[in-house]
Design an enzyme around this catalytic site. Structure first.
Site, PDB file in Angstrom:
ATOM      1  N   SER A 464       0.813  -1.209   0.000  1.00  8.10           N
ATOM      2  CA  SER A 464       0.000   0.000   0.000  1.00  8.10           C
ATOM      3  C   SER A 464       0.854   1.270   0.000  1.00  8.10           C
ATOM      4  O   SER A 464       1.528   1.568  -0.979  1.00  8.10           O
ATOM      5  CB  SER A 464      -0.963  -0.044   1.192  1.00  8.10           C
ATOM      6  OG  SER A 464      -1.969   0.927   1.070  1.00  8.10           O
ATOM      7  N   ASP A 475      10.351   6.100  -9.839  1.00  8.67           N
ATOM      8  CA  ASP A 475       9.947   6.886 -11.003  1.00  8.67           C
ATOM      9  C   ASP A 475      10.753   8.176 -11.127  1.00  8.67           C
ATOM     10  O   ASP A 475      11.129   8.585 -12.232  1.00  8.67           O
ATOM     11  CB  ASP A 475       8.449   7.205 -10.928  1.00  8.67           C
ATOM     12  CG  ASP A 475       7.585   5.970 -11.136  1.00  8.67           C
ATOM     13  OD1 ASP A 475       8.069   5.013 -11.764  1.00  8.67           O
ATOM     14  OD2 ASP A 475       6.435   5.961 -10.668  1.00  8.67           O
ATOM     15  N   LYS A 489      -0.742  -4.341  -3.115  1.00 14.41           N
ATOM     16  CA  LYS A 489      -2.032  -3.820  -2.638  1.00 14.41           C
ATOM     17  C   LYS A 489      -2.185  -2.388  -3.138  1.00 14.41           C
ATOM     18  O   LYS A 489      -1.658  -1.446  -2.576  1.00 14.41           O
ATOM     19  CB  LYS A 489      -2.072  -3.863  -1.104  1.00 14.41           C
ATOM     20  CG  LYS A 489      -3.278  -3.171  -0.455  1.00 14.41           C
ATOM     21  CD  LYS A 489      -4.586  -3.847  -0.781  1.00 14.41           C
ATOM     22  CE  LYS A 489      -5.689  -3.404   0.193  1.00 14.41           C
ATOM     23  NZ  LYS A 489      -6.007  -1.966   0.144  1.00 14.41           N
TER      24      LYS A 489
END
Length: 700
Positions: A464, A475, A489
């Site tokens: 999560s 990124d 998740k």
């Protein structure tokens, strides 16, 4: 003589047993009918994905209902299921219109068959079991994908094998014949009692578990009883061992451990362990095989300071006879137990000692009450990490390792603000709702709290919010991510009240700023470490009907580094060190062995001598591997593989042999130290070693 032969000769005895009093028929009542209709409405109007309750959905929901009732195909026959074939296309009308009678009748058939089979089994035990175990038969370990048996005779043959296997496993666990019979009698009497005591509310919970699971694994119905337990847990007043449990066939297994909780601190319980018995100290253990998840959880919970005994089958064990009893003292989990903490790791190289800062982030937390009250010094993950960063930089560290292993998530706002400590403005995560609207979260403050070399360490239980953070660092190319593939998740749930209970719905989905979802696939590290966690047992991809990975449009952001340029040489150096490090080398070999044993262990022998040979051979492989590791480290060798968990390694024990920090196991420590080595390599390759000099000048 084989136990199977003994049972076969006594097959007619079942017909002579005096019938128990007829069970009252379980029928739906008005609250259950209304709740079903409300859930159907919620699914169709509030879920993230478009839900159409039609014949196609009905077929899936019907199969899931059968799985909920009889996951291992132990009770119902193909003929029973054919009799209820109308539900295969009628589940949609049953739920939307509250016409639950046929679904309840199917439960009644399951209840009847389970009662018959358990009574038959108890009669076999009462007659006395044969303990020669000399057959050449084998028993299939997992039957969830096997065909339904045709008739009662085939079921009795299967149960005869199951009973022989259960007796054999207990015999291998050093129980005497009288103890084996007593243990099995108690086990099946308890199961029979639970089957007979089922009521309308119990059936609704099972039926709705199938209905909601047909949509996704995180959507669920909470009965009034379950809602109350959930509210207690959310208020953190729940006292127990700090373990998240989930069903696994007729077993209950550990899904994850609460950071800072009693189970994690004990070092005796691990994800994917199966719990087969629960009891207080100095009393008989209650066998929980076949027991419902909520019942097992209730038995494990208890007042703070009390001790609970658990009979567990370790995740790496391939036979139930390799169970072990552990004791855990119940406690509450406080904020301090889950708080950020740090240390300086010293790495020795040819040019001297190098310092790397390690920050462990167990969860993403914030003191909401203090924050909403406007207090300036409220606790939060981001604030605590900022404090640790300042302290570590003052000590002249050359880089930061952020440890997110076992971090199951928490407050989204904290993941967002924590990213802001390491980047200079920009988006951090996208959240897409059921209508397709995308909300963009980001860091709006200029500047960074730390701009030096950074590596994020993750594992399969990083989920999560942890995945949002790791994905953003990857990124932005702000640093490296190392470890294991994460949980996956990537969905958001909300809880809504019904007239009878509550419904938890998946309402949104997380996406990285690159446009990729974290759902199902999780985050793939730049440098992978071997893992002992079976991804087929733990992780989003292991859950039935998990929502798929997908993408949305990429947002504009400015990358802040080029770590990809150095990955080949970093991996080469890591692999060389891993082959030379006993703990790392052990981890890689153990992961391969565990996978090999999982593939081999699809059936078990019902012959005592053959079973002993198989179990001993498996134990010998695992023991040899563990002792190779210990020999390389100059540690005492073990005589039994079962002693490996909880054994004290010299590097983590004091002179009395007591473990000073049980949660920092040698192999876990090896991962931390190797991550620090990777960070140092990365810092040198990028020319960032000057960062330490800059910090030293600033602190003079």
């Amino acid at each position: 003589m084989s136990l199977l032969v003994t049972l076969g000769r006594a097959a007619t005895l079942a017909l002579l047993i005096a019938a128990a009093p007829a069970m009252a028929e379980v029928t739906p009542e008005e609250p259950q009918r209304i709740a079903a209709q409300e859930i159907a409405e919620s699914l169709q109007t509030g879920h993230y994905v478009e839900v159409i309750l039609d014949d196609e959905w009905s077929r899936d929901a019907f199969q899931r209902y059968l799985d909920v009732l009889d996951n291992q195909r132990y009770y119902l026959t193909a003929a029973d299921i054919a009799e209820f074939d109308d539900l295969a296309t009628g589940m949609d009308e049953a739920i939307t219109e509250g016409r639950l009678d046929r679904a309840y009748e199917l439960y009644g058939r399951y209840q009847q068959r389970a009662t018959e089979q358990l009574e038959w089994t108890l009669a076999r035990i009462d007659k006395g079991l044969d303990f020669s175990f000399d057959s050449d038969l084998r028993l299939e370990v997992d039957r969830k994908d096997s065909p339904w048996l045709r008739n009662r005779e085939e079921l009795e043959d299967l149960w005869a094998k199951r009973l022989e296997n259960a007796a054999l496993s207990l015999t291998l666990s050093d129980q005497e014949p009288e103890e084996v019979e007593e243990t099995l009698s108690k086990r099946y009497k308890a199961q029979l009692k639970r089957v007979r005591q089922s009521n309308a509310e119990d059936v609704l919970e099972l039926l709705m578990a199938a209905v909601t699971a047909s949509i996704d694994p995180h959507t669920s119905y909470l009965s009034p009883r379950q809602s109350e337990a959930f509210d207690i847990q959310m208020r953190l007043s729940l006292e127990g061992i700090g373990a998240m449990l989930q069903p696994d066939g007729e077993f209950v297994k550990v899904a994850s451990l609460v950071p800072g909780g009693p189970a994690e601190r004990s070092g005796m319980l691990e994800p994917a362990d199966r719990i087969i018995g629960v009891g207080p100290p100095d009393e008989d253990m209650i066998n929980v095989v076949g027991m419902r998840l909520d019942e097992v959880a209730e038995m494990i919970r208890g007042p703070k300071g009390t001790v609970v005994r658990l009979d567990i089958v370790p995740a790496q064990a391939v036979d139930l006879s390799r169970s072990k009893v552990i004791e855990i003292t119940r406690d509450t989990v406080k904020l301090e137990d889950q708080a950020v903490n740090s240390e300086v790791i010293e790495i020795e190289r040819e040019d001297g000692i190098h310092k790397v800062g390690l920050i462990h982030v167990p969860t993403f937390y914030v003191d909401f009450d203090a924050w909403q009250a406007g207090e300036e010094d409220y606790r939060s993950t981001t604030r605590d990490v900022a404090t640790e960063l300042e302290s570590l930089q003052a000590q002249g560290i050359e880089g930061i390792v952020l440890d997110l292993r076992n971090n199951g998530g928490g407050a989204l706002q904290e993941a967002n603000s924590l990213i802001g400590l390491f980047i200079d403005r920009g988006p951090t995560v996208q959240v897409r709702d059921a209508r397709g609207r995308i909300s963009l979260y980001g860091d709006t403050e200029s500047g960074t709290h730390y701009d030096g070399p950074l590596v994020v360490l993750v594992n399969r239980l990083s989920a999560s919010a942890s995945e949002i953070f790791a994905g953003a660092i990857q990124d932005y190319r702000r640093g490296l991510v190392v470890g294991n593939e994460t949980f996956g998740k990537g969905t958001v749930q909300t809880l809504s009240d019904l007239s009878h209970g509550q419904v938890k719905l998946t309402r949104a989905k997380f996406y990285r700023i690159s446009g990729e979802s974290t759902q199902n696939r999780g985050i793939t590290p730049d440098i992978l470490f071997p893992s002992l966690v079976d991804p087929e047992k733990i992780g989003e991809s292991s859950l039935d009907n998990a929502l798929p990975w997908d993408t949305v449009r990429k947002v504009q952001y400015r990358q802040q580094g080029e770590p990809q340029l150095y990955l080949d040489i970093l991996r080469e150096r890591h692999n060389k060190r891993a082959q030379e490090h006993p703990n790392f080398y052990y981890l890689e070999r153990q992961a391969k062995l565990a996978e090999q044993l999982r593939q081999q262990h699809t059936t078990v022998s019902l012959n005592l001598e053959q079973r002993k040979r198989e179990v001993e051979a498996q134990d010998a492989e695992q023991l040899a591997l563990e002792n190779d590791r210990r020999a390389a480290l100059g540690l005492d060798l073990l005589e039994e593989w079962a002693d490996a968990r909880g054994s004290q390694d010299d590097e983590s024990a004091d002179e009395d042999g007591e473990d000073k920090d049980k949660k920092d196991k040698p192999i876990d420590r090896a991962q931390v130290e190797e991550t620090a080595e990777i960070l140092l390599d990365y810092a040198r390759l990028t020319g960032s070693m000057q960062f330490a000099d800059r910090v030293a000048e600033d602190t003079q």
